[in-house]
Design a protein around this motif. Structure first.
Motif, PDB file in Angstrom:
ATOM      1  N   PHE A   1       0.821  -1.207   0.000  1.00 48.25           N
ATOM      2  CA  PHE A   1       0.000   0.000   0.000  1.00 48.25           C
ATOM      3  C   PHE A   1       0.855   1.258   0.000  1.00 48.25           C
ATOM      4  O   PHE A   1       0.447   2.288  -0.543  1.00 48.25           O
ATOM      5  N   LEU A   2       2.045   1.188   0.584  1.00 52.57           N
ATOM      6  CA  LEU A   2       2.973   2.311   0.505  1.00 52.57           C
ATOM      7  C   LEU A   2       3.365   2.576  -0.945  1.00 52.57           C
ATOM      8  O   LEU A   2       3.451   3.720  -1.389  1.00 52.57           O
ATOM      9  N   ARG A   3       3.582   1.486  -1.716  1.00 54.91           N
ATOM     10  CA  ARG A   3       3.877   1.644  -3.147  1.00 54.91           C
ATOM     11  C   ARG A   3       2.707   2.241  -3.891  1.00 54.91           C
ATOM     12  O   ARG A   3       2.882   3.052  -4.801  1.00 54.91           O
ATOM     13  N   LEU A   4       1.491   1.839  -3.531  1.00 52.48           N
ATOM     14  CA  LEU A   4       0.300   2.395  -4.184  1.00 52.48           C
ATOM     15  C   LEU A   4       0.168   3.893  -3.937  1.00 52.48           C
ATOM     16  O   LEU A   4      -0.410   4.614  -4.751  1.00 52.48           O
ATOM     17  N   ILE A   5       0.695   4.377  -2.829  1.00 52.66           N
ATOM     18  CA  ILE A   5       0.640   5.809  -2.514  1.00 52.66           C
ATOM     19  C   ILE A   5       1.830   6.544  -3.114  1.00 52.66           C
ATOM     20  O   ILE A   5       1.686   7.648  -3.648  1.00 52.66           O
ATOM     21  N   LEU A   6       3.014   5.945  -3.032  1.00 53.96           N
ATOM     22  CA  LEU A   6       4.232   6.624  -3.495  1.00 53.96           C
ATOM     23  C   LEU A   6       4.291   6.802  -5.008  1.00 53.96           C
ATOM     24  O   LEU A   6       4.815   7.807  -5.481  1.00 53.96           O
ATOM     25  N   ALA A   7       3.791   5.857  -5.767  1.00 51.81           N
ATOM     26  CA  ALA A   7       3.906   5.940  -7.230  1.00 51.81           C
ATOM     27  C   ALA A   7       3.178   7.153  -7.807  1.00 51.81           C
ATOM     28  O   ALA A   7       3.792   7.946  -8.529  1.00 51.81           O
TER      29      ALA A   7
ATOM     30  N   MET B   1      14.504  10.074  -8.245  1.00 51.16           N
ATOM     31  CA  MET B   1      15.252   8.839  -8.445  1.00 51.16           C
ATOM     32  C   MET B   1      15.326   8.041  -7.145  1.00 51.16           C
ATOM     33  O   MET B   1      15.137   6.818  -7.142  1.00 51.16           O
ATOM     34  N   PHE B   2      15.562   8.714  -6.029  1.00 56.81           N
ATOM     35  CA  PHE B   2      15.639   8.018  -4.748  1.00 56.81           C
ATOM     36  C   PHE B   2      14.278   7.468  -4.320  1.00 56.81           C
ATOM     37  O   PHE B   2      14.196   6.381  -3.758  1.00 56.81           O
TER      38      PHE B   2
ATOM     39  N   ILE C   1      11.058   0.490  -5.709  1.00 52.80           N
ATOM     40  CA  ILE C   1      11.575  -0.800  -6.169  1.00 52.80           C
ATOM     41  C   ILE C   1      11.990  -1.659  -4.976  1.00 52.80           C
ATOM     42  O   ILE C   1      11.753  -2.871  -4.953  1.00 52.80           O
ATOM     43  N   ALA C   2      12.603  -1.036  -3.957  1.00 52.73           N
ATOM     44  CA  ALA C   2      13.018  -1.792  -2.770  1.00 52.73           C
ATOM     45  C   ALA C   2      11.800  -2.351  -2.032  1.00 52.73           C
ATOM     46  O   ALA C   2      11.832  -3.502  -1.567  1.00 52.73           O
ATOM     47  N   THR C   3      10.733  -1.560  -1.920  1.00 48.72           N
ATOM     48  CA  THR C   3       9.538  -2.078  -1.248  1.00 48.72           C
ATOM     49  C   THR C   3       8.905  -3.197  -2.063  1.00 48.72           C
ATOM     50  O   THR C   3       8.325  -4.115  -1.487  1.00 48.72           O
ATOM     51  N   ASP C   4       9.035  -3.147  -3.378  1.00 48.37           N
ATOM     52  CA  ASP C   4       8.526  -4.235  -4.215  1.00 48.37           C
ATOM     53  C   ASP C   4       9.279  -5.525  -3.917  1.00 48.37           C
ATOM     54  O   ASP C   4       8.687  -6.598  -3.817  1.00 48.37           O
ATOM     55  N   PHE C   5      10.584  -5.423  -3.760  1.00 44.63           N
ATOM     56  CA  PHE C   5      11.368  -6.610  -3.433  1.00 44.63           C
ATOM     57  C   PHE C   5      11.051  -7.122  -2.030  1.00 44.63           C
ATOM     58  O   PHE C   5      10.784  -8.308  -1.830  1.00 44.63           O
ATOM     59  N   PHE C   6      11.062  -6.203  -1.054  1.00 43.53           N
ATOM     60  CA  PHE C   6      10.925  -6.625   0.335  1.00 43.53           C
ATOM     61  C   PHE C   6       9.536  -7.133   0.683  1.00 43.53           C
ATOM     62  O   PHE C   6       9.407  -7.972   1.571  1.00 43.53           O
ATOM     63  N   ASP C   7       8.495  -6.638   0.025  1.00 45.68           N
ATOM     64  CA  ASP C   7       7.181  -7.159   0.400  1.00 45.68           C
ATOM     65  C   ASP C   7       7.042  -8.621  -0.004  1.00 45.68           C
ATOM     66  O   ASP C   7       6.508  -9.430   0.753  1.00 45.68           O
TER      67      ASP C   7
END
Length: 91
Positions: free
Chosen positions: A11-17, A37-38, A44-50
């Motif tokens: 859900f953090l990715r859904l908000i950050l994008a 960029m950061f 991308i890191a949250t995509d891996f870690f989730d």
């Protein structure tokens, strides 16, 4: 209902994008590009870690199975639209 860390990252990715795209559209300065960029690296890191944490701690949920691919596709589509729009305005 439990709130699992992998679902929180999704859900953090859904908000950050979308926030990243709006930020890059509004602020076109060089520091904004580096900040973007950061933020993209964080996405991308949250995509891996989730996915990693869900499998490692056996926190696989139906909610995560649905929203993780949606978040991935949303990021790709938003970035594609952003870069296409950015390219078309310069041409």
């Amino acid at each position: 209902m439990f709130i699992y860390l992998p679902n929180t990252l999704t859900f953090l990715r859904l908000i950050l994008a979308p926030a990243l795209i709006v930020y890059l559209i509004i602020d076109k300065s060089d520091p904004a590009k580096f900040f973007g960029m950061f933020v993209f690296i964080a996405i991308i890191a949250t995509d891996f870690f989730d996915g990693y944490l869900a499998r490692k701690f056996n926190n696989v949920s139906n909610l995560g199975k649905v929203f993780d691919p949606i978040a991935d596709k949303m990021i790709i589509i938003l970035l594609l639209c952003f870069f296409l729009g950015n390219y078309l305005t310069r041409a």
